[in-house]
Design a protein around this motif. Structure first.
Motif, PDB file in Angstrom:
ATOM      1  N   THR A 308       1.302  -1.743   0.137  1.00 41.64           N
ATOM      2  CA  THR A 308       0.187   0.151   0.259  1.00 41.64           C
ATOM      3  C   THR A 308       1.025   1.499  -0.148  1.00 41.64           C
ATOM      4  OG1 THR A 308      -0.110  -0.225   2.251  1.00 41.64           O
ATOM      5  CG2 THR A 308      -2.005  -1.039   0.922  1.00 41.64           C
ATOM      6  N   LEU A 309       1.965   0.805  -0.154  1.00 39.97           N
ATOM      7  CA  LEU A 309       2.714   2.244  -0.036  1.00 39.97           C
ATOM      8  C   LEU A 309       3.225   3.174  -1.492  1.00 39.97           C
ATOM      9  CD1 LEU A 309       5.867   1.299   2.816  1.00 39.97           C
ATOM     10  CD2 LEU A 309       4.028   2.842   3.173  1.00 39.97           C
ATOM     11  N   SER A 310       3.099   1.795  -2.466  1.00 38.14           N
ATOM     12  CA  SER A 310       3.202   2.164  -3.572  1.00 38.14           C
ATOM     13  C   SER A 310       2.000   2.358  -4.499  1.00 38.14           C
ATOM     14  CB  SER A 310       3.956   1.007  -4.132  1.00 38.14           C
ATOM     15  OG  SER A 310       3.560  -0.274  -4.755  1.00 38.14           O
ATOM     16  N   THR A 311       0.865   1.939  -3.720  1.00 39.07           N
ATOM     17  CA  THR A 311      -0.379   1.844  -4.152  1.00 39.07           C
ATOM     18  C   THR A 311      -1.513   2.483  -3.104  1.00 39.07           C
ATOM     19  OG1 THR A 311      -0.044   0.885  -5.679  1.00 39.07           O
ATOM     20  CG2 THR A 311      -2.470   1.820  -6.231  1.00 39.07           C
ATOM     21  N   PRO A 312      -2.573   3.163  -3.064  1.00 37.79           N
ATOM     22  CA  PRO A 312      -3.416   2.685  -1.007  1.00 37.79           C
ATOM     23  C   PRO A 312      -4.335   2.359  -2.274  1.00 37.79           C
ATOM     24  CG  PRO A 312      -2.672   5.531  -2.705  1.00 37.79           C
ATOM     25  CD  PRO A 312      -2.131   4.487  -3.471  1.00 37.79           C
ATOM     26  N   ARG A 313      -4.983   1.703  -0.907  1.00 38.49           N
ATOM     27  CA  ARG A 313      -5.985   0.880  -0.705  1.00 38.49           C
ATOM     28  C   ARG A 313      -7.128   1.485  -2.103  1.00 38.49           C
ATOM     29  NH1 ARG A 313      -7.946  -4.010   1.304  1.00 38.49           N
ATOM     30  NH2 ARG A 313     -10.447  -4.091   1.735  1.00 38.49           N
ATOM     31  N   GLU A 314      -7.326   2.586  -1.890  1.00 37.08           N
ATOM     32  CA  GLU A 314      -9.395   2.836  -2.292  1.00 37.08           C
ATOM     33  C   GLU A 314      -8.033   3.223  -3.930  1.00 37.08           C
ATOM     34  OE1 GLU A 314      -7.355   4.653   0.343  1.00 37.08           O
ATOM     35  OE2 GLU A 314      -8.501   3.765   1.043  1.00 37.08           O
ATOM     36  N   ARG A 315      -7.183   3.315  -4.562  1.00 35.56           N
ATOM     37  CA  ARG A 315      -6.650   3.508  -5.256  1.00 35.56           C
ATOM     38  C   ARG A 315      -7.084   1.827  -6.658  1.00 35.56           C
ATOM     39  NH1 ARG A 315      -6.742   4.496 -10.686  1.00 35.56           N
ATOM     40  NH2 ARG A 315      -5.042   4.411 -12.243  1.00 35.56           N
ATOM     41  N   VAL A 316      -6.311   0.262  -5.734  1.00 33.99           N
ATOM     42  CA  VAL A 316      -6.697  -0.740  -5.757  1.00 33.99           C
ATOM     43  C   VAL A 316      -8.249  -1.056  -6.544  1.00 33.99           C
ATOM     44  CG1 VAL A 316      -6.262  -2.980  -5.462  1.00 33.99           C
ATOM     45  CG2 VAL A 316      -4.349  -1.172  -5.320  1.00 33.99           C
ATOM     46  N   ALA A 317      -8.627  -0.158  -4.630  1.00 29.92           N
ATOM     47  CA  ALA A 317     -10.470  -0.525  -5.358  1.00 29.92           C
ATOM     48  C   ALA A 317     -10.708   0.427  -6.232  1.00 29.92           C
ATOM     49  CB  ALA A 317     -11.210  -0.327  -3.442  1.00 29.92           C
ATOM     50  N   GLU A 318     -10.854   1.171  -6.409  1.00 25.73           N
ATOM     51  CA  GLU A 318     -10.909   2.233  -7.401  1.00 25.73           C
ATOM     52  C   GLU A 318     -10.861   0.754  -9.251  1.00 25.73           C
ATOM     53  OE1 GLU A 318     -10.415   6.562  -6.920  1.00 25.73           O
ATOM     54  OE2 GLU A 318      -9.285   5.419  -9.013  1.00 25.73           O
ATOM     55  N   GLY A 324     -15.904  -3.455 -13.210  1.00 28.99           N
ATOM     56  CA  GLY A 324     -17.042  -4.287 -13.474  1.00 28.99           C
ATOM     57  C   GLY A 324     -16.837  -5.320 -12.478  1.00 28.99           C
ATOM     58  N   LEU A 325     -15.679  -5.211 -11.180  1.00 31.60           N
ATOM     59  CA  LEU A 325     -15.585  -6.358  -9.448  1.00 31.60           C
ATOM     60  C   LEU A 325     -16.765  -5.772  -9.122  1.00 31.60           C
ATOM     61  CD1 LEU A 325     -12.353  -7.781 -10.329  1.00 31.60           C
ATOM     62  CD2 LEU A 325     -14.671  -8.241 -11.542  1.00 31.60           C
ATOM     63  N   THR A 326     -17.147  -6.533  -7.872  1.00 26.67           N
ATOM     64  CA  THR A 326     -17.178  -5.988  -6.183  1.00 26.67           C
ATOM     65  C   THR A 326     -16.529  -6.338  -5.456  1.00 26.67           C
ATOM     66  OG1 THR A 326     -20.062  -6.103  -7.814  1.00 26.67           O
ATOM     67  CG2 THR A 326     -19.842  -5.863  -4.878  1.00 26.67           C
ATOM     68  N   VAL A 327     -16.093  -4.979  -5.271  1.00 29.61           N
ATOM     69  CA  VAL A 327     -15.328  -5.262  -3.866  1.00 29.61           C
ATOM     70  C   VAL A 327     -15.108  -5.518  -2.426  1.00 29.61           C
ATOM     71  CG1 VAL A 327     -12.664  -3.918  -2.522  1.00 29.61           C
ATOM     72  CG2 VAL A 327     -13.106  -3.256  -5.175  1.00 29.61           C
ATOM     73  N   ARG A 328     -14.967  -6.447  -1.858  1.00 27.11           N
ATOM     74  CA  ARG A 328     -16.129  -6.992  -0.565  1.00 27.11           C
ATOM     75  C   ARG A 328     -14.562  -5.992   0.541  1.00 27.11           C
ATOM     76  NH1 ARG A 328     -19.148  -8.964  -2.548  1.00 27.11           N
ATOM     77  NH2 ARG A 328     -19.039 -11.706  -2.436  1.00 27.11           N
ATOM     78  N   ASP A 329     -15.173  -4.952   1.015  1.00 25.59           N
ATOM     79  CA  ASP A 329     -14.680  -4.489   1.511  1.00 25.59           C
ATOM     80  C   ASP A 329     -14.715  -3.431   2.913  1.00 25.59           C
ATOM     81  OD1 ASP A 329     -12.363  -2.718   1.078  1.00 25.59           O
ATOM     82  OD2 ASP A 329     -13.932  -0.518  -0.159  1.00 25.59           O
TER      83      ASP A 329
END
Ligand SMILES: C[S@@+](CC[C@H](N)C(=O)[O-])C[C@H]1O[C@@H](n2cnc3c(N)ncnc32)[C@H](O)[C@@H]1O
Length: 355
Positions: A308-318, A324-329
């Protein structure tokens, strides 16, 4: 006793233990003993991660507790067949007990792995994904696959030397991979052949060149092993994961499970044609997630761990949602992030292609 608040998701259907020949004293709490070695992997955060894994995969309330200085997970649910089967595959489990008024009575768990643990522990190399984290990632991803039960087809599109593929085999699933580092695939192929021969397991394994329209596209490794009357397959292409759709063609997968480059030991290959290598795992994920999503069967699930230091969670979820996928969050899904070292803070995310 200590621990964060209990983790809750949906409840399982109840099946009586008597129906499969177990004599349990229930209803009493269950205690899953956590393998102490895991604290090396998760820098002391093993109980929290193990609780999240069990809460997600079993859909029960789980609380980390310490009894006489030893870490357990306390499970307030009936010890039905499905729960015991789920505990048996947990990445962190060492044993299971009933807590009968403070006295711990052991419960025998089924042996679930088709292949010995040394299949995944023998290889040691820089950049290897820890075997337990790989098992956790597989477990939480497979728990979200909404397809009829049975062996799954699992793709690791950044497979390195195949820790995910080997863990998938151990659980009785077919495995497929893509890896840019041809030498890593060759080293893995040599290891697997030697291992299967040494264990006297009936198998086939071969590396072949891949050519399309007269051009060389790298190599392909295919292996098959026969175990208990069924065979497990594995196929790995060397190449850029962004070409995964082209390399695997029409083939669709029930689950995609991968540990993305951390931008530390392994850079991400951002321009394979030019042979360039950059440090941006984010750019790779932005390109690759839509490709991987297109390879997922409806009802399938994609699970990934990354830095997550290279890509924040929010960005991956986006990126996953845009594909077209539904994130379990929610709930326990937010309990997997953990520090690995000063340059790696790892998290786990799962998204599904809804039916
Ligand atoms: C974190 S490692 C995965 C390690 C693997 N789980 C294992 O235990 O061996 C990420 C892998 O992605 C590979 N990789 C990076 N960029 C790639 C790309 N564009 N296409 C294919 N593989 C890539 C790296 O070579 C590395 O092996």
């Amino acid at each position: 006793m200590r621990g964060p608040r209990a983790l809750t998701t949906r409840r399982t259907t109840s099946i009586s233990p008597e129906s499969y020949g177990l004599r349990l004293n229930g209803p009493v709490p269950l205690l899953m003993l956590i393998a102490p070695s895991l604290n090396r992997v998760y820098a002391g955060e093993a109980p929290r991660l193990a609780a999240a894994e069990l809460a997600v995969t079993a859909g029960v309330e789980v609380e980390p507790v310490v009894i006489a200085g030893v870490d357990y997970l306390r499970i307030d649910a009936e010890a039905d067949q499905r729960l015991l089967a789920t505990v048996a595959v947990q990445s962190a489990k060492l044993g299971l007990y009933e807590d009968v008024a403070g006295l711990l009575r052991p419960i025998e768990l089924a042996k679930v792995d088709l292949l010995d643990e040394d299949l995944v522990t023998i290889p040691k190399y820089p950049g290897k994904t820890n075997e337990q984290l790989t098992r956790l990632l597989l477990n939480v991803t497979l728990s979200q696959v909404a397809l009829p039960p049975g062996p799954r087809a699992i793709l690791d599109p950044l497979c390195g030397r195949a820790t995910t593929l080997l863990q998938a085999w151990r659980l009785g699933h077919d495995a497929a991979g893509i890896e840019a580092d041809e030498k890593a695939v060759e080293a893995f192929a040599a290891y697997l052949k030697t291992y299967l021969r040494r264990k006297r397991l009936k198998h086939s394994a071969e590396m072949t060149p891949v050519r399309r329209e007269g051009k060389s596209l790298g190599k392909r490794f295919d292996a098959e092993v026969s175990l208990d009357g069924r065979s497990l397959s594995m196929g790995i292409f060397t190449g850029d994961t962004r070409q995964s759709g082209k390399l695997w063609g029409k083939r669709r997968f029930d689950a995609i499970v991968t540990d993305a480059p951390y931008g530390i030991v392994h850079g991400s290959v951002s321009d394979v044609r030019g042979g360039g290598r950059d440090r941006s795992a984010s750019a790779l994920l932005a390109d690759a997630i839509p490709v991987w999503a297109g390879q997922l069967r409806t009802g399938g699930a994609l699970g990934m761990s990354w830095n997550t230091l290279s890509t924040p969670r929010e960005r991956v979820a986006e990126l996953l949602a845009s594909a077209g996928l539904t994130v379990r969050d929610d709930g326990p899904w937010r309990h997997f992030s953990h520090r690995v070292d000063s340059s790696v803070h790892r998290d786990v995310i799962v998204a599904v292609r809804e039916v």
